[in-house]
Design a protein around this motif. Structure first.
Motif, PDB file in Angstrom:
ATOM      1  N   HIS A  64      47.155  31.500  44.829  1.00 43.87           N
ATOM      2  CA  HIS A  64      46.857  32.727  44.097  1.00 43.87           C
ATOM      3  C   HIS A  64      45.438  33.165  44.480  1.00 43.87           C
ATOM      4  O   HIS A  64      44.542  32.327  44.607  1.00 43.87           O
ATOM      5  CB  HIS A  64      46.877  32.484  42.587  1.00 43.87           C
ATOM      6  CG  HIS A  64      48.118  31.851  42.059  1.00 43.87           C
ATOM      7  ND1 HIS A  64      48.439  30.535  42.282  1.00 43.87           N
ATOM      8  CD2 HIS A  64      49.104  32.369  41.296  1.00 43.87           C
ATOM      9  CE1 HIS A  64      49.586  30.265  41.680  1.00 43.87           C
ATOM     10  NE2 HIS A  64      50.005  31.356  41.064  1.00 43.87           N
ATOM     11  N   GLY A  65      45.221  34.468  44.607  1.00 44.00           N
ATOM     12  CA  GLY A  65      43.861  34.957  44.848  1.00 44.00           C
ATOM     13  C   GLY A  65      42.920  34.514  43.741  1.00 44.00           C
ATOM     14  O   GLY A  65      41.783  34.096  43.988  1.00 44.00           O
ATOM     15  N   PHE A  66      43.408  34.562  42.509  1.00 48.35           N
ATOM     16  CA  PHE A  66      42.554  34.170  41.386  1.00 48.35           C
ATOM     17  C   PHE A  66      42.290  32.670  41.351  1.00 48.35           C
ATOM     18  O   PHE A  66      41.291  32.236  40.782  1.00 48.35           O
ATOM     19  CB  PHE A  66      43.124  34.660  40.054  1.00 48.35           C
ATOM     20  CG  PHE A  66      42.932  36.146  39.857  1.00 48.35           C
ATOM     21  CD1 PHE A  66      41.671  36.714  39.932  1.00 48.35           C
ATOM     22  CD2 PHE A  66      44.011  36.976  39.613  1.00 48.35           C
ATOM     23  CE1 PHE A  66      41.476  38.078  39.768  1.00 48.35           C
ATOM     24  CE2 PHE A  66      43.833  38.340  39.439  1.00 48.35           C
ATOM     25  CZ  PHE A  66      42.561  38.890  39.528  1.00 48.35           C
ATOM     26  N   LEU A  67      43.141  31.873  41.967  1.00 44.96           N
ATOM     27  CA  LEU A  67      42.832  30.446  42.123  1.00 44.96           C
ATOM     28  C   LEU A  67      41.621  30.301  43.027  1.00 44.96           C
ATOM     29  O   LEU A  67      40.674  29.580  42.699  1.00 44.96           O
ATOM     30  CB  LEU A  67      44.030  29.683  42.699  1.00 44.96           C
ATOM     31  CG  LEU A  67      43.760  28.241  43.162  1.00 44.96           C
ATOM     32  CD1 LEU A  67      43.169  27.387  42.061  1.00 44.96           C
ATOM     33  CD2 LEU A  67      45.033  27.619  43.724  1.00 44.96           C
ATOM     34  N   THR A  68      41.630  30.992  44.150  1.00 44.83           N
ATOM     35  CA  THR A  68      40.487  30.950  45.061  1.00 44.83           C
ATOM     36  C   THR A  68      39.219  31.389  44.335  1.00 44.83           C
ATOM     37  O   THR A  68      38.183  30.732  44.418  1.00 44.83           O
ATOM     38  CB  THR A  68      40.750  31.840  46.295  1.00 44.83           C
ATOM     39  OG1 THR A  68      41.953  31.407  46.932  1.00 44.83           O
ATOM     40  CG2 THR A  68      39.594  31.780  47.262  1.00 44.83           C
ATOM     41  N   LEU A  69      39.304  32.487  43.597  1.00 42.85           N
ATOM     42  CA  LEU A  69      38.149  32.982  42.856  1.00 42.85           C
ATOM     43  C   LEU A  69      37.671  31.959  41.826  1.00 42.85           C
ATOM     44  O   LEU A  69      36.471  31.727  41.679  1.00 42.85           O
ATOM     45  CB  LEU A  69      38.497  34.306  42.165  1.00 42.85           C
ATOM     46  CG  LEU A  69      37.359  35.012  41.447  1.00 42.85           C
ATOM     47  CD1 LEU A  69      36.294  35.473  42.432  1.00 42.85           C
ATOM     48  CD2 LEU A  69      37.905  36.201  40.657  1.00 42.85           C
ATOM     49  N   SER A  70      38.602  31.320  41.138  1.00 44.49           N
ATOM     50  CA  SER A  70      38.230  30.348  40.097  1.00 44.49           C
ATOM     51  C   SER A  70      37.559  29.110  40.674  1.00 44.49           C
ATOM     52  O   SER A  70      36.886  28.372  39.944  1.00 44.49           O
ATOM     53  CB  SER A  70      39.453  29.944  39.269  1.00 44.49           C
ATOM     54  OG  SER A  70      40.295  29.070  40.004  1.00 44.49           O
ATOM     55  N   LEU A  71      37.727  28.875  41.960  1.00 40.02           N
ATOM     56  CA  LEU A  71      37.125  27.706  42.602  1.00 40.02           C
ATOM     57  C   LEU A  71      35.691  27.946  43.073  1.00 40.02           C
ATOM     58  O   LEU A  71      35.062  27.037  43.617  1.00 40.02           O
ATOM     59  CB  LEU A  71      37.991  27.253  43.789  1.00 40.02           C
ATOM     60  CG  LEU A  71      39.313  26.609  43.405  1.00 40.02           C
ATOM     61  CD1 LEU A  71      40.199  26.434  44.635  1.00 40.02           C
ATOM     62  CD2 LEU A  71      39.086  25.282  42.705  1.00 40.02           C
ATOM     63  N   LEU A  72      35.147  29.142  42.851  1.00 46.89           N
ATOM     64  CA  LEU A  72      33.782  29.415  43.316  1.00 46.89           C
ATOM     65  C   LEU A  72      32.756  28.407  42.821  1.00 46.89           C
ATOM     66  O   LEU A  72      31.902  27.974  43.604  1.00 46.89           O
ATOM     67  CB  LEU A  72      33.359  30.847  42.976  1.00 46.89           C
ATOM     68  CG  LEU A  72      34.075  31.959  43.739  1.00 46.89           C
ATOM     69  CD1 LEU A  72      33.466  33.307  43.403  1.00 46.89           C
ATOM     70  CD2 LEU A  72      34.106  31.725  45.228  1.00 46.89           C
ATOM     71  N   PRO A  73      32.777  27.968  41.556  1.00 48.44           N
ATOM     72  CA  PRO A  73      31.792  26.954  41.148  1.00 48.44           C
ATOM     73  C   PRO A  73      31.897  25.664  41.967  1.00 48.44           C
ATOM     74  O   PRO A  73      30.886  25.072  42.343  1.00 48.44           O
ATOM     75  CB  PRO A  73      32.108  26.706  39.671  1.00 48.44           C
ATOM     76  CG  PRO A  73      32.750  27.975  39.218  1.00 48.44           C
ATOM     77  CD  PRO A  73      33.551  28.456  40.404  1.00 48.44           C
ATOM     78  N   PHE A 104      40.459  39.977  48.451  1.00 53.67           N
ATOM     79  CA  PHE A 104      41.171  38.836  49.029  1.00 53.67           C
ATOM     80  C   PHE A 104      41.762  39.256  50.376  1.00 53.67           C
ATOM     81  O   PHE A 104      42.958  39.554  50.473  1.00 53.67           O
ATOM     82  CB  PHE A 104      42.268  38.350  48.077  1.00 53.67           C
ATOM     83  CG  PHE A 104      41.768  38.009  46.698  1.00 53.67           C
ATOM     84  CD1 PHE A 104      40.988  36.883  46.481  1.00 53.67           C
ATOM     85  CD2 PHE A 104      42.076  38.819  45.613  1.00 53.67           C
ATOM     86  CE1 PHE A 104      40.522  36.566  45.213  1.00 53.67           C
ATOM     87  CE2 PHE A 104      41.616  38.511  44.332  1.00 53.67           C
ATOM     88  CZ  PHE A 104      40.840  37.385  44.143  1.00 53.67           C
ATOM     89  N   PRO A 105      40.948  39.299  51.441  1.00 51.86           N
ATOM     90  CA  PRO A 105      41.407  39.814  52.736  1.00 51.86           C
ATOM     91  C   PRO A 105      42.505  38.999  53.418  1.00 51.86           C
ATOM     92  O   PRO A 105      43.284  39.556  54.185  1.00 51.86           O
ATOM     93  CB  PRO A 105      40.151  39.815  53.604  1.00 51.86           C
ATOM     94  CG  PRO A 105      39.013  39.797  52.642  1.00 51.86           C
ATOM     95  CD  PRO A 105      39.505  39.051  51.441  1.00 51.86           C
ATOM     96  N   ALA A 106      42.568  37.692  53.175  1.00 47.74           N
ATOM     97  CA  ALA A 106      43.573  36.867  53.846  1.00 47.74           C
ATOM     98  C   ALA A 106      44.129  35.833  52.877  1.00 47.74           C
ATOM     99  O   ALA A 106      43.408  35.322  52.014  1.00 47.74           O
ATOM    100  CB  ALA A 106      42.961  36.172  55.061  1.00 47.74           C
ATOM    101  N   PRO A 107      45.425  35.504  53.021  1.00 51.63           N
ATOM    102  CA  PRO A 107      46.021  34.500  52.134  1.00 51.63           C
ATOM    103  C   PRO A 107      45.581  33.087  52.502  1.00 51.63           C
ATOM    104  O   PRO A 107      45.287  32.797  53.664  1.00 51.63           O
ATOM    105  CB  PRO A 107      47.518  34.676  52.382  1.00 51.63           C
ATOM    106  CG  PRO A 107      47.604  35.177  53.787  1.00 51.63           C
ATOM    107  CD  PRO A 107      46.385  36.045  53.976  1.00 51.63           C
TER     108      PRO A 107
END
Length: 158
Positions: A64-73, A104-107
């Protein structure tokens, strides 16, 4: 405030520079499935490897794009115990203030590795806090496009 002024002086030489490159993190199907369970987003392109292998344009499941975002920390290592004092000397608390832009430019295919590169964009006094804006690019190992590009905003308090 003296603490805020000292922090701004500490950050000023780093403005516009890449300040961190995080370690690679493998995005396993189990992590994707757990995120789907927590968020309720169980779309097959994320959670059904057999169907995704047949029907997805990516040949398999994607995060999920939001999974990637949530992993920023994790990807920026900003939750590491030594991070706070090293990066915000004299301050006592940091608050996630939000994002200005996220794309989210790429999966991220299941099994891929990602990492974050961080550039310090801006720092300014806002009331009794220092507001800091970071440009974070999440790259995919071997990929030509990033998985995520975001402007992250934090406020740090003395």
């Amino acid at each position: 405030m003296k603490e805020a002024e000292a922090l701004l002086a500490h950050l000023k030489p780093q403005l516009g520079r890449e300040i961190h490159v995080g370690p690679w993190l493998k995005i396993a199907q189990e992590r994707i499935d757990l995120f789907a369970e927590v968020t309720g987003d169980r779309q097959w392109i994320h959670t059904d490897p057999l169907r995704a292998a047949k029907e997805s344009p990516y040949g398999g499941t994607i995060a999920h794009g939001f999974l990637t975002l949530s992993l920023l920390p994790t990807l920026t290592e900003s939750n590491h115990p030594d991070f706070f004092q090293k990066n915000y000397p004299g301050m006592r608390m940091r608050v996630n203030y939000g994002t200005n832009r996220v794309r989210f430019p790429a999966p991220v295919l299941s099994g891929s590795q990602i990492r974050a590169r961080t550039v310090l964009l801006a720092a300014e006094a806002v009331g009794d806090a220092v507001q800091i804006i970071y440009a974070i690019t999440v790259e995919i190992e071997g990929g030509s496009k990033p998985a995520c590009v975001a402007e992250f905003v934090a406020r740090v308090y003395p």
